[in-house]
Write an enzyme that holds these catalytic residues in place. Structure first.
Site, PDB file in Angstrom:
ATOM      1  N   ASP A   1     -14.106 -69.119   4.266  1.00  0.00           N
ATOM      2  CA  ASP A   1     -15.101 -69.775   5.520  1.00  0.00           C
ATOM      3  C   ASP A   1     -15.257 -71.410   5.029  1.00  0.00           C
ATOM      4  O   ASP A   1     -15.694 -71.654   3.807  1.00  0.00           O
ATOM      5  CB  ASP A   1     -16.530 -69.195   5.604  1.00  0.00           C
ATOM      6  CG  ASP A   1     -16.440 -67.857   6.219  1.00  0.00           C
ATOM      7  OD1 ASP A   1     -15.326 -67.447   6.426  1.00  0.00           O
ATOM      8  OD2 ASP A   1     -17.486 -67.348   6.396  1.00  0.00           O
TER       9      ASP A   1
ATOM     10  N   ASP B   1     -12.737 -59.659  12.592  1.00  0.00           N
ATOM     11  CA  ASP B   1     -12.744 -60.175  11.009  1.00  0.00           C
ATOM     12  C   ASP B   1     -12.225 -59.041  10.407  1.00  0.00           C
ATOM     13  O   ASP B   1     -11.869 -57.943  10.651  1.00  0.00           O
ATOM     14  CB  ASP B   1     -14.145 -60.166  10.840  1.00  0.00           C
ATOM     15  CG  ASP B   1     -14.760 -61.306  10.069  1.00  0.00           C
ATOM     16  OD1 ASP B   1     -13.708 -61.580   8.958  1.00  0.00           O
ATOM     17  OD2 ASP B   1     -15.819 -61.895  10.106  1.00  0.00           O
TER      18      ASP B   1
HETATM   19  C1  GLA Z   1     -16.735 -63.925   7.885  1.00  0.00           C
HETATM   20  C2  GLA Z   1     -15.853 -64.899   8.942  1.00  0.00           C
HETATM   21  C3  GLA Z   1     -16.824 -66.021   9.408  1.00  0.00           C
HETATM   22  C4  GLA Z   1     -18.070 -65.231   9.887  1.00  0.00           C
HETATM   23  C5  GLA Z   1     -18.643 -64.250   9.386  1.00  0.00           C
HETATM   24  C6  GLA Z   1     -19.683 -63.138  10.135  1.00  0.00           C
HETATM   25  O1  GLA Z   1     -17.296 -64.477   6.774  1.00  0.00           O
HETATM   26  O2  GLA Z   1     -14.972 -65.437   8.258  1.00  0.00           O
HETATM   27  O3  GLA Z   1     -16.262 -66.932  10.165  1.00  0.00           O
HETATM   28  O4  GLA Z   1     -17.465 -64.646  11.265  1.00  0.00           O
HETATM   29  O5  GLA Z   1     -17.807 -63.303   8.691  1.00  0.00           O
HETATM   30  O6  GLA Z   1     -20.252 -62.407   9.219  1.00  0.00           O
END
Ligand code: GLA
Length: 636
Positions: free
Chosen positions: A281, A194
């Site tokens: 997301d 990430d």
């Molecule tokens: C980000 C990523 C998600 C998830 C979260 C975890 O937002 O885009 O897919 O992995 O972090 O905190």
């Protein structure tokens, strides 16, 4: 404060040699010179899009061993594992702390009791169990010192504990140590990396000012490509790759890039990892599905076997995609299949109703996603409310999806032309949800309910009797240099209200750079390919000063009509088109200006493994100079 400033300067200084190195190598090489090489990522193990389960959508950081093993067991028992769902991925929330001073990572012992082995903390018992079930195991980390939940879920009780240094559980400064731990000691097969640690911990951030976390100058900015430091982000992925090669020499790993479409990752993510997120997301809402779908659907040339676009995990099982919304849930699955997206279920499979397991288990739709040719679907019809996507399959059939984005039923006309099939020969369709068969000649009318995606396998007589249009084979075409000099946000992405902060602020601005990239059957700006008034229903649209790499599957001839696209605003500069086979010049055009008719080029590509298409110009402003490789076809 002084300490923070010193650290900030240290990190900036650390970047300087890197930036110089990048600049020097750029000056030394001509990016349009043929390389006889496929430059997109082929390391790791992703010849088809990865399939599996991830903990994030169902549990966020509230994870434990029972939840993970419970979903793994259901994947096996339900038969989904046998259908290809293999990766069981632990997302954010597993780490307790990083030991000081040895830097060893400690797993939350209350949540993962099997990780406590004497005095040691190890995921080995859990990965051993998953492997014994015939599955693969995935882990999560961050490019920075801290993760996304530390940045954005500050109220969570599941965050790492301890001093500032102990809570630094991300890869920054620990790449070699952590990758060795994850892949050699703990035996994971997959890592999601990430980017929040490089985004959310600037010196002025409240969490940093309060002393909770150390500052790391943000080099990733989701809202601004110009504020992102692309070489710095790439440099970390380079180091991660080197560490993966050292610690997983058999190559059985999968690297997932999660920088959400920021930092122009569309252009370079395909060179650094197996899957690359195209947007922020997903959430269990229809509008968010549209945003994430749009962020990937016009990137058909940027996804290939080994380097796939990732519009995020499936959210089937919740909200607009729960068992009360089977139409939407099937749409979600069908669309992700057509995009060659990873099929990662995010549901708590222990309690997922059979009706939804049946969606995950639709072998015909899975086969579309896992087709070995690896061609992402291409938009054959594109309006705001209805889209028709066509995906060339390895055996010559097409998969076609007719997608109603809106709230009213639509009678859609599917034509043989959409499929690049002859309109005087019968086309047979098999509905991949109902399994019903039908056939038509020339065109057929399909009723598509609100939010429905009708998906079929289609068989017919090809318009191009021999060989393939390049635009039918996006999985074998890589825009190694796409000519984009000034990355811009793609205005065609539906901007759903995101919800992290309600509707406070000014709303979603256009965010994901990608506008002006190479396209199949379209100009870089979404128009019909056209040279001096002549339209090309098939072809590749790209900006000038670009180089495409094409994998040649036994074709002997490449034929194409080249020219500056009518949509160009630069009417002054000329472009010369060149075709190379394994680095050797095979054909070249005269210099062509706007308004001049297309020039036909044919090249004997027999025996060449990599064919390269180069469009070169003296112009500097490539954005004003889209060119067309009209009707480009590889033929026997
Ligand atoms: C980000 C990523 C998600 C998830 C979260 C975890 O937002 O885009 O897919 O992995 O972090 O905190």
């Amino acid at each position: 404060m002084q300490k923070q400033q010193t650290l900030r300067w240290q990190s900036r200084l650390a970047l300087i040699p890197l930036l110089f190195a990048a600049a020097a190598s750029h000056a030394a090489t001509d990016p349009l010179a043929p390389t006889a090489h496929w430059s997109a990522y082929t390391a790791g193990r992703a010849p088809t899009p990865p399939m599996g389960w991830s903990s994030w959508n169902a549990f966020a950081t509230d994870i434990d061993e029972a939840k993970i093993l419970g979903s793994a067991q259901r994947i096996v028992d339900s038969g989904l594992a046998a259908k290809g769902y293999r990766y069981i991925n632990i997302d954010d929330g597993w780490a307790l702390r990083r030991q000081v001073p040895d830097g060893h990572l400690v797993i939350r012992p209350d949540r993962f009791p099997s990780s406590v082995q004497g005095g040691a903390s190890t995921f080995r018992p859990l990965t051993d169990k998953l492997h014994a079930m015939g599955l693969k195991a995935g882990i999560y980390s961050d490019l920075g010192r801290n993760t996304c939940s530390q940045a954005y879920s500050s109220q969570s009780a599941d965050l790492p504990k301890g001093s500032v240094l102990e809570r630094e559980i991300g890869l920054y400064g620990h790449i070699d140590q952590d990758i060795a731990l994850f892949f050699k000691d703990w035996n994971f097969d997959f890592i999601k990396v990430d980017g929040c640690g490089l985004r959310a911990y600037g010196a002025s951030d409240q969490r940093v000012r309060s002393g909770e976390y150390r500052a790391l100058p943000p080099v990733l900015d989701l809202e601004s490509v110009s504020r992102s430091n692309i070489p710095a982000v790439q440099q970390e992925f380079t180091q991660i790759n080197a560490a993966l090669q050292r610690n997983k020499p058999d190559g059985d790993f999968l690297l997932s890039l999660c920088v959400w479409g920021a930092a122009d990752v569309r252009q370079w993510g395909k060179n650094f990892g197996n899957i690359s997120r195209t947007s922020d997301d997903i959430r269990p809402s229809w509008n968010r599905l549209l945003s994430n779908f749009d962020s990937a659907v016009r990137r058909e040339l940027y996804g290939h076997p080994g380097s796939w676009n990732d519009p995020d995990m499936l959210f089937i099982g919740a909200g607009d995609f729960d068992a009360g919304h089977l139409v939407e849930a099937r749409s979600h699955f069908s669309l992700w299949a057509m995009l060659n997206a990873p099929l990662m279920t995010g549901a708590d499979l222990r309690t997922t109703p059979q009706a939804l397991l049946d969606i995950f288990g639709n072998a015909d739709v899975i086969a579309v996603n896992q087709d070995p040719a690896g061609n992402q679907a291409v938009l054959a019809y594109d309006a705001d409310d209805l889209q028709i996507l066509v995906k060339q399959l390895a055996n010559g059939d097409k998969a076609v999806a007719v997608f109603n984005r809106g709230f009213t039923p639509i009678d859609a006309d599917l034509t043989a032309e959409h499929l690049k099939f002859r309109k005087d020969a019968p086309v047979t369709l098999t509905d991949l949800w109902t399994k019903a068969g039908s056939s038509f000649t020339s065109e057929t009318r399909l009723r598509v309910a609100p939010r429905e995606t009708r998906i079929f396998r289609a068989h017919g007589s090809r318009m191009l009797a021999q060989g393939w249009y390049l635009s039918e084979q996006p999985g074998s075409v890589n825009p190694a240099v796409d000519g984009v000099t000034t990355p811009q946000a793609d205005p065609t992405v539906f901007r759903s209200s995101f919800g992290w902060s309600g509707t406070k602020g000014a709303g979603e601005r256009p965010m994901y750079a990608g506008w002006g990239g190479a396209r199949a059957d379209s100009t870089p700006y979404g128009q019909t390919l056209r040279i001096a008034g002549a339209p090309y229903p098939a072809g590749i649209g790209i900006l000038a000063n670009s180089r495409l790499e094409v994998r040649n599957h036994d074709a002997r001839q490449l034929s194409v009509q080249v020219g500056i696209d009518d949509s160009a605003r630069d009417h002054a500069h000329a472009v010369t088109f060149m075709i190379y086979g394994d680095g050797k010049l095979l054909a070249t055009s005269k210099p062509l200006r706007w308004g001049q008719s297309a020039q036909a080029l044919t090249a004997n590509v027999a025996g060449a493994k990599i064919v390269e298409l180069v469009a070169r110009s003296d112009a500097k402003d490539n954005e004003q100079l889209p060119v067309s490789w009209g009707g480009a076809a590889m033929q026997p």
